[in-house]
Design a protein around this motif. Structure first.
Motif, PDB file in Angstrom:
ATOM      1  N   VAL A 203       0.813  -1.197   0.069  1.00  0.00           N
ATOM      2  CA  VAL A 203      -0.171   0.119  -0.031  1.00  0.00           C
ATOM      3  C   VAL A 203       1.021   1.320   0.040  1.00  0.00           C
ATOM      4  N   ASP A 204       0.303   2.228   0.246  1.00  0.00           N
ATOM      5  CA  ASP A 204       1.075   3.598  -0.154  1.00  0.00           C
ATOM      6  C   ASP A 204       1.111   4.337   1.252  1.00  0.00           C
ATOM      7  N   LYS A 205       0.302   3.771   2.148  1.00  0.00           N
ATOM      8  CA  LYS A 205       0.176   4.461   3.365  1.00  0.00           C
ATOM      9  C   LYS A 205      -0.372   3.440   4.440  1.00  0.00           C
ATOM     10  N   ILE A 206       0.105   3.431   5.574  1.00  0.00           N
ATOM     11  CA  ILE A 206      -0.410   2.696   6.596  1.00  0.00           C
ATOM     12  C   ILE A 206      -1.098   3.495   7.907  1.00  0.00           C
ATOM     13  N   VAL A 207      -2.381   3.337   8.260  1.00  0.00           N
ATOM     14  CA  VAL A 207      -2.836   4.073   9.305  1.00  0.00           C
ATOM     15  C   VAL A 207      -3.581   3.099  10.363  1.00  0.00           C
ATOM     16  N   GLY A 208      -3.637   3.656  11.524  1.00  0.00           N
ATOM     17  CA  GLY A 208      -4.282   3.034  12.697  1.00  0.00           C
ATOM     18  C   GLY A 208      -3.293   2.541  13.654  1.00  0.00           C
ATOM     19  N   PRO A 209      -4.220   2.241  14.882  1.00  0.00           N
ATOM     20  CA  PRO A 209      -3.605   2.142  16.170  1.00  0.00           C
ATOM     21  C   PRO A 209      -2.984   0.669  16.469  1.00  0.00           C
ATOM     22  N   GLY A 210      -2.022   0.447  17.665  1.00  0.00           N
ATOM     23  CA  GLY A 210      -1.585  -0.895  17.877  1.00  0.00           C
ATOM     24  C   GLY A 210      -0.819  -0.679  19.231  1.00  0.00           C
ATOM     25  N   ASN A 211      -0.245  -1.839  19.572  1.00  0.00           N
ATOM     26  CA  ASN A 211       0.687  -1.780  20.792  1.00  0.00           C
ATOM     27  C   ASN A 211       1.913  -1.305  20.398  1.00  0.00           C
ATOM     28  N   ALA A 212       2.813  -1.328  21.289  1.00  0.00           N
ATOM     29  CA  ALA A 212       4.168  -0.731  21.262  1.00  0.00           C
ATOM     30  C   ALA A 212       4.988  -1.327  19.987  1.00  0.00           C
ATOM     31  N   TYR A 213       4.524  -2.639  19.520  1.00  0.00           N
ATOM     32  CA  TYR A 213       5.518  -3.201  18.273  1.00  0.00           C
ATOM     33  C   TYR A 213       4.679  -2.514  17.098  1.00  0.00           C
ATOM     34  N   VAL A 214       3.577  -2.401  17.250  1.00  0.00           N
ATOM     35  CA  VAL A 214       2.881  -1.803  15.853  1.00  0.00           C
ATOM     36  C   VAL A 214       3.210  -0.549  15.803  1.00  0.00           C
ATOM     37  N   ALA A 215       3.381   0.112  16.795  1.00  0.00           N
ATOM     38  CA  ALA A 215       3.702   1.652  16.870  1.00  0.00           C
ATOM     39  C   ALA A 215       5.059   1.835  16.320  1.00  0.00           C
ATOM     40  N   GLU A 216       6.031   0.943  16.875  1.00  0.00           N
ATOM     41  CA  GLU A 216       7.393   0.975  16.596  1.00  0.00           C
ATOM     42  C   GLU A 216       7.740   0.719  14.879  1.00  0.00           C
ATOM     43  N   ALA A 217       6.889  -0.383  14.437  1.00  0.00           N
ATOM     44  CA  ALA A 217       6.841  -0.824  13.165  1.00  0.00           C
ATOM     45  C   ALA A 217       6.428   0.293  11.947  1.00  0.00           C
ATOM     46  N   LYS A 218       5.359   1.047  12.473  1.00  0.00           N
ATOM     47  CA  LYS A 218       5.036   2.358  11.731  1.00  0.00           C
ATOM     48  C   LYS A 218       6.130   3.324  11.669  1.00  0.00           C
ATOM     49  N   ARG A 219       6.752   3.483  12.932  1.00  0.00           N
ATOM     50  CA  ARG A 219       7.878   4.477  12.721  1.00  0.00           C
ATOM     51  C   ARG A 219       8.922   3.727  11.764  1.00  0.00           C
ATOM     52  N   GLN A 220       9.344   2.560  11.690  1.00  0.00           N
ATOM     53  CA  GLN A 220      10.404   2.141  11.119  1.00  0.00           C
ATOM     54  C   GLN A 220      10.091   2.004   9.574  1.00  0.00           C
ATOM     55  N   VAL A 221       8.679   1.913   9.207  1.00  0.00           N
ATOM     56  CA  VAL A 221       8.515   1.793   7.735  1.00  0.00           C
ATOM     57  C   VAL A 221       8.260   3.169   7.204  1.00  0.00           C
ATOM     58  N   PHE A 222       8.139   4.150   7.863  1.00  0.00           N
ATOM     59  CA  PHE A 222       7.957   5.507   7.403  1.00  0.00           C
ATOM     60  C   PHE A 222       8.963   6.039   6.498  1.00  0.00           C
ATOM     61  N   GLY A 223       8.591   6.519   5.293  1.00  0.00           N
ATOM     62  CA  GLY A 223       9.543   6.710   4.393  1.00  0.00           C
ATOM     63  C   GLY A 223       9.281   5.690   3.256  1.00  0.00           C
ATOM     64  N   THR A 224       9.266   4.228   3.529  1.00  0.00           N
ATOM     65  CA  THR A 224       8.705   3.524   2.372  1.00  0.00           C
ATOM     66  C   THR A 224       7.418   3.869   2.164  1.00  0.00           C
ATOM     67  N   VAL A 225       6.235   3.822   3.075  1.00  0.00           N
ATOM     68  CA  VAL A 225       5.119   4.320   2.973  1.00  0.00           C
ATOM     69  C   VAL A 225       4.857   5.376   3.946  1.00  0.00           C
ATOM     70  N   GLY A 226       3.543   6.019   3.726  1.00  0.00           N
ATOM     71  CA  GLY A 226       3.130   7.309   4.799  1.00  0.00           C
ATOM     72  C   GLY A 226       2.686   6.570   5.764  1.00  0.00           C
ATOM     73  N   ILE A 227       2.601   7.289   7.157  1.00  0.00           N
ATOM     74  CA  ILE A 227       1.973   6.750   8.235  1.00  0.00           C
ATOM     75  C   ILE A 227       0.925   8.008   8.627  1.00  0.00           C
ATOM     76  N   ASP A 228       0.037   7.743   9.519  1.00  0.00           N
ATOM     77  CA  ASP A 228      -0.760   8.752  10.168  1.00  0.00           C
ATOM     78  C   ASP A 228      -0.010   9.403  11.152  1.00  0.00           C
TER      79      ASP A 228
END
Ligand SMILES: NC(=O)c1ccc[n+]([C@@H]2O[C@H](COP(=O)([O-])OP(=O)(O)OC[C@H]3O[C@@H](n4cnc5c(N)ncnc54)[C@H](O)[C@@H]3O)[C@@H](O)[C@H]2O)c1
Ligand SMILES: N[C@H](CO)Cc1c[nH]c[nH+]1
Ligand SMILES: [Zn+2]
Length: 426
Positions: A203-228
């Motif tokens: 996808v082009d962007k990932i949004v949504g909530p989650g625990n510490a693993y999900v939050a950290e994964a969103k931080r780390q993929v930012f740039g490859t995809v957008g995040i909210d």
């Protein structure tokens, strides 16, 4: 819960530990997440299946949930719950439809045409959490603004611990019109959405909530995809005077604590007697509550009651904490609300428990945590839109504005820039 007084000598040291934005991002989590992301990038579906088996005890044959599976499970949703989902969806849609922005288009005084168009993202991933509890409400909060924005492909991931899924989640997917669903969660789901696998197109962007693993994964993929935003473990800060019922406030504090051992609940009050009453009420409720997170030592580390001499003192503390949710349980809450600069969402008065916002108030419940409300906002229709600007000069208007552009290009030492304007002016 610990009681801190702003007049204590060591208050600023203790307050600093509450403010720590590292609460949910331990070195351990970021290292684990990095490994999972790298593995999914290389091994695709096989890696996602391995982690799903390890973390969710779910030995998936296929990551994708079939139309038949979704329909069969969704019909098990009780009628009253379906009606509540539909009621919630209506209120969420009504609030988010008001956010749709207008395009800009005009011709300026020298004849240059200018424009800005809002364009919907083509494909987004929505993460619906599902480790400790299930979150049909987060599905609605994720998907409905995406639909309103006009996103064509909405891809949902949701973990299925032990291979099970709450039918209400799939009923909510039907209410929101989400059909592409994968039964995976955690960092492996974020990796699959960001990099793609054999069975999931990226996808082009990932949004949504989650625990510490999900939050950290969103931080780390930012740039490859957008995040909210970083919408991690829940937080609540209640500002309350002694005119409140201590039980009501205790339930409010625990409502967010029960989400996660890394959740944070803080009360700021100007009455020591009330502070002690709330602490007692929290302990009494915890003793009878089935949810284990609230009794956990780690939650207690980040929970506190702060005693101030005047509730006006709560504002600078609150703005430093930048909490996800703020409740203002006082008379004239607007007076305090107007001074808030950093918070995800604010709930005013004694009759607006934050839990109403979690389900059906209307505003989004996917909100920035870990102090990211200093620079980020809750999920909205804007998260699913981007902007493209347009500019059109004609021969006359280029004559008018072009000379200054040549001057600036020469000042920057960029002769080709100057040349591309000057050739048109001859
Ligand atoms: N800020 C917001 O807007 C908002 C909204 C709703 C929920 N939340 C938060 O969402 C979270 C939901 O958490 P949850 O755990 O119930 O569901 P989740 O779906 O976020 O996490 C479950 C996943 O975590 C992964 N995981 C668990 N332990 C792991 C480990 N040791 N190593 C690697 N991965 C591991 C697994 O892959 C599992 O699928 C809570 O923290 C809640 O506070 C936040
Ligand atoms: N309080 C969560 C956001 O931090 C949202 C939620 C969903 N269900 C219950 N609560
Ligand atoms: Zn909640």
């Amino acid at each position: 819960m610990q009681l801190l007084q702003t007049t204590d000598k060591d208050f600023s040291v203790k307050f600093k530990t509450l403010v720590s934005d590292r609460r949910e991002v331990t070195v351990d989590v970021s290292g684990t997440v990095r490994e999972i992301l790298a593995d999914v990038k290389v091994r695709g579906d096989a890696a996602v299946k391995d982690y799903t088996s390890r973390f969710d005890r779910n030995n998936l044959q296929s990551l994708h949930l079939s139309e038949t599976f979704i329909a069969e499970h969704a019909t098990q949703c009780p009628a009253d719950v379906l009606a509540a989902l539909e009621f919630a969806a209506e209120r969420i849609v009504a609030f988010h439809e008001k956010q749709v922005p207008q395009d800009i288009g005009y011709t300026d005084a020298v004849g240059v045409k200018l424009g800005l168009n809002w364009i919907a993202l083509s494909q987004v991933g929505i993460y619906v959490p599902g480790g400790r509890a299930s979150y049909p409400s987060s599905l609605l909060m994720n998907a409905l603004p995406a639909k309103i924005a006009g996103v064509e492909r909405i891809v949902m991931t949701v973990p299925m611990p032990g291979g099970e899924i709450n039918p209400v989640v799939l009923a909510a997917a039907q209410v929101a019109g989400v059909t592409e669903i994968y039964g995976i969660g955690g960092a492996q789901a974020i990796a699959a959405l960001a990099y793609g696998t054999e069975s999931i197109a990226p996808v082009d962007k990932i949004v949504g909530p989650g625990n510490a693993y999900v939050a950290e994964a969103k931080r780390q993929v930012f740039g490859t995809v957008g995040i909210d935003s970083i919408a991690g473990p829940s937080e609540i800060l209640v500002v309350a005077d002694s005119q409140n019922n201590p039980d009501w406030i205790a339930w409010d504090l625990l409502s967010q604590a029960e989400h996660d051992p890394s959740a944070q609940s803080i009360l700021i009050t100007d009455s020591e007697i009330f502070a002690q009453q709330v602490i007692k009420a929290v302990e009494k409720i915890i003793a009878n509550l089935p949810t284990r997170e609230v009794a956990s030592a780690s939650w207690q580390n980040y929970a506190a009651v702060i005693l101030v001499s005047d509730l006006a003192e709560s504002i600078p503390l609150l703005n430093q904490l930048a909490p996800e949710h703020v409740e203002l349980c006082v008379d004239n809450p607007q007076l305090l609300a107007d001074q808030i600069k950093c918070a995800g969402s604010v709930f005013l008065g004694r009759y607006t428990p934050e839990a109403i916002g979690d389900y059906l108030g209307g505003p989004n419940h996917i909100l920035p945590t870990a102090r990211s409300a200093r620079f980020a906002s809750g999920l909205s229709v804007y998260d699913f839109l981007k902007r493209i600007t347009f500019l059109e000069c004609n021969q006359e208007s280029l004559q008018t504005i072009g000379k200054a552009a040549i001057t600036l290009a020469e000042a920057e030492g960029l002769p080709a820039h100057a040349g591309s304007v000057s050739v048109r002016l001859q």
